[in-house]
Motif scaffolding. Structure first.
Motif, PDB file in Angstrom:
ATOM      1  N   THR A   1      -2.349   6.669  -5.768  1.00 49.90           N
ATOM      2  CA  THR A   1      -3.375   6.389  -4.769  1.00 49.90           C
ATOM      3  C   THR A   1      -2.702   5.659  -3.609  1.00 49.90           C
ATOM      4  O   THR A   1      -1.593   5.115  -3.761  1.00 49.90           O
ATOM      5  N   PRO A   2      -3.353   5.576  -2.453  1.00 47.12           N
ATOM      6  CA  PRO A   2      -2.761   4.832  -1.338  1.00 47.12           C
ATOM      7  C   PRO A   2      -2.473   3.374  -1.687  1.00 47.12           C
ATOM      8  O   PRO A   2      -1.541   2.760  -1.140  1.00 47.12           O
ATOM      9  N   ALA A   3      -3.253   2.793  -2.620  1.00 46.88           N
ATOM     10  CA  ALA A   3      -3.048   1.396  -2.995  1.00 46.88           C
ATOM     11  C   ALA A   3      -1.730   1.168  -3.708  1.00 46.88           C
ATOM     12  O   ALA A   3      -1.274   0.024  -3.818  1.00 46.88           O
ATOM     13  N   ALA A   4      -1.085   2.234  -4.196  1.00 48.85           N
ATOM     14  CA  ALA A   4       0.196   2.064  -4.874  1.00 48.85           C
ATOM     15  C   ALA A   4       1.262   1.518  -3.933  1.00 48.85           C
ATOM     16  O   ALA A   4       2.253   0.933  -4.386  1.00 48.85           O
ATOM     17  N   ALA A   5       1.054   1.652  -2.642  1.00 45.31           N
ATOM     18  CA  ALA A   5       1.999   1.081  -1.680  1.00 45.31           C
ATOM     19  C   ALA A   5       2.038  -0.443  -1.755  1.00 45.31           C
ATOM     20  O   ALA A   5       2.994  -1.071  -1.285  1.00 45.31           O
ATOM     21  N   GLU A   6       1.010  -1.049  -2.348  1.00 46.43           N
ATOM     22  CA  GLU A   6       0.942  -2.503  -2.470  1.00 46.43           C
ATOM     23  C   GLU A   6       1.579  -3.024  -3.760  1.00 46.43           C
ATOM     24  O   GLU A   6       1.583  -4.234  -3.997  1.00 46.43           O
ATOM     25  N   ASP A   7       2.109  -2.135  -4.588  1.00 50.20           N
ATOM     26  CA  ASP A   7       2.553  -2.534  -5.928  1.00 50.20           C
ATOM     27  C   ASP A   7       3.539  -3.700  -5.887  1.00 50.20           C
ATOM     28  O   ASP A   7       3.343  -4.719  -6.573  1.00 50.20           O
ATOM     29  N   ASP A   8       4.606  -3.572  -5.126  1.00 47.58           N
ATOM     30  CA  ASP A   8       5.634  -4.615  -5.125  1.00 47.58           C
ATOM     31  C   ASP A   8       5.078  -5.945  -4.649  1.00 47.58           C
ATOM     32  O   ASP A   8       5.344  -6.995  -5.258  1.00 47.58           O
ATOM     33  N   GLU A   9       4.301  -5.904  -3.590  1.00 46.55           N
ATOM     34  CA  GLU A   9       3.744  -7.144  -3.058  1.00 46.55           C
ATOM     35  C   GLU A   9       2.746  -7.761  -4.021  1.00 46.55           C
ATOM     36  O   GLU A   9       2.720  -8.977  -4.226  1.00 46.55           O
TER      37      GLU A   9
END
Length: 260
Positions: A106-114
């Motif tokens: 999902t687009p939210a996966a871009a926030e994983d590291d943070e």
């Protein structure tokens, strides 16, 4: 955000919750308190949609809990159970990253590291990110489990005795994190045995006894000596100290004989 209406729940053929009504709003920390066996953990599991109702219902964001798919639930609510048991030596950072699984592809996966880094910092586990989970102390494991829940980044957070294995400093840290999540607009439900923590950090307290809610409201209203003494079967006093964050509940104890 979360509602229970006339909720009755059975476990192993026994009725554990009896006609419970509870409504939770965004921006609040709600503490579930009561003696052992009162039904706190069962209520939390039912509110999370993990236990079916024998009668009545739980509605999450206006929808019946049973109408949510597991993935939908995992993106809306995060749950910390009492026990987190792992037999494989995953590293701490890997455990916390498991909280991001609902957001894969999902687009939210871009926030994983943070999200993982922020959750580990909030729970003070960054320093041992590479250590295996199985090598940690009980208190360290509890904080890692909480970090996984925080990394999930859901608007509804349900925590079952998150302070049980923690020292004084980290008990306070966990409840400060709960307050921060509520201040950001989330709804937080936390099962607590420590009435001092509930009084200091919760906006509302629901007192359970024998599967029923016998009081529900702000700690200043609910923490009344006669009520708590009856619920816990232990005489208590409630003290308001100047500058204290909330009412203090003090058990009445026999005086010690002075040394002679």
């Amino acid at each position: 955000m979360l509602e229970a209406h006339n909720l009755t729940v059975h476990r192993s053929g026994h009725r554990v919750l009896h006609s419970v009504d509870l409504t939770l709003a965004p921006g609040e920390v709600t503490a579930l308190v009561g003696p052992n066996g009162a039904g706190k953990s069962t209520l939390l599991a039912a509110l999370a949609g993990d236990l079916p109702a024998a009668s009545g219902e739980v509605r999450i964001a206006g929808r019946p809990a049973g109408a949510w798919s597991p993935r939908e639930l995992a993106r809306y609510r995060a749950v910390l159970p009492q026990d987190t048991a792992l037999s494989f030596p995953f590293a701490v950072a890997e455990i916390v990253r498991m909280g991001r699984a609902p957001w894969a592809r999902t687009p939210a996966a871009a926030e994983d590291d943070e999200a993982v880094a922020a959750a580990m910092a909030a729970t003070e586990v960054t320093a041992f990110a590479s250590r295996p989970f199985t090598a940690l102390s009980g208190g360290e494991r509890a904080r890692v489990a909480l970090a996984r829940v925080l990394a999930q980044r859901t608007p509804l957070v349900l925590l079952d005795e998150p302070t049980a294995a923690l020292d004084l400093r980290h008990q306070e840290l966990v409840l400060r994190v709960c307050r921060e999540r509520a201040a950001a607009g989330d709804a937080v439900v936390v099962v607590l045995h420590d009435l001092g923590l509930a009084g200091a950090y919760a906006d509302r307290v629901a007192v359970l006894r024998a599967g029923r809610i016998v009081a529900d409201g702000p700690p200043s209203d609910v923490f009344e000596p006669a009520l708590l003494s009856r619920v816990y079967g232990q005489p208590v006093d409630v003290v308001d100290l100047p500058g204290a964050a909330g009412p203090l509940v003090v058990p009445r104890r026999p005086r010690r004989n002075p040394a002679t």
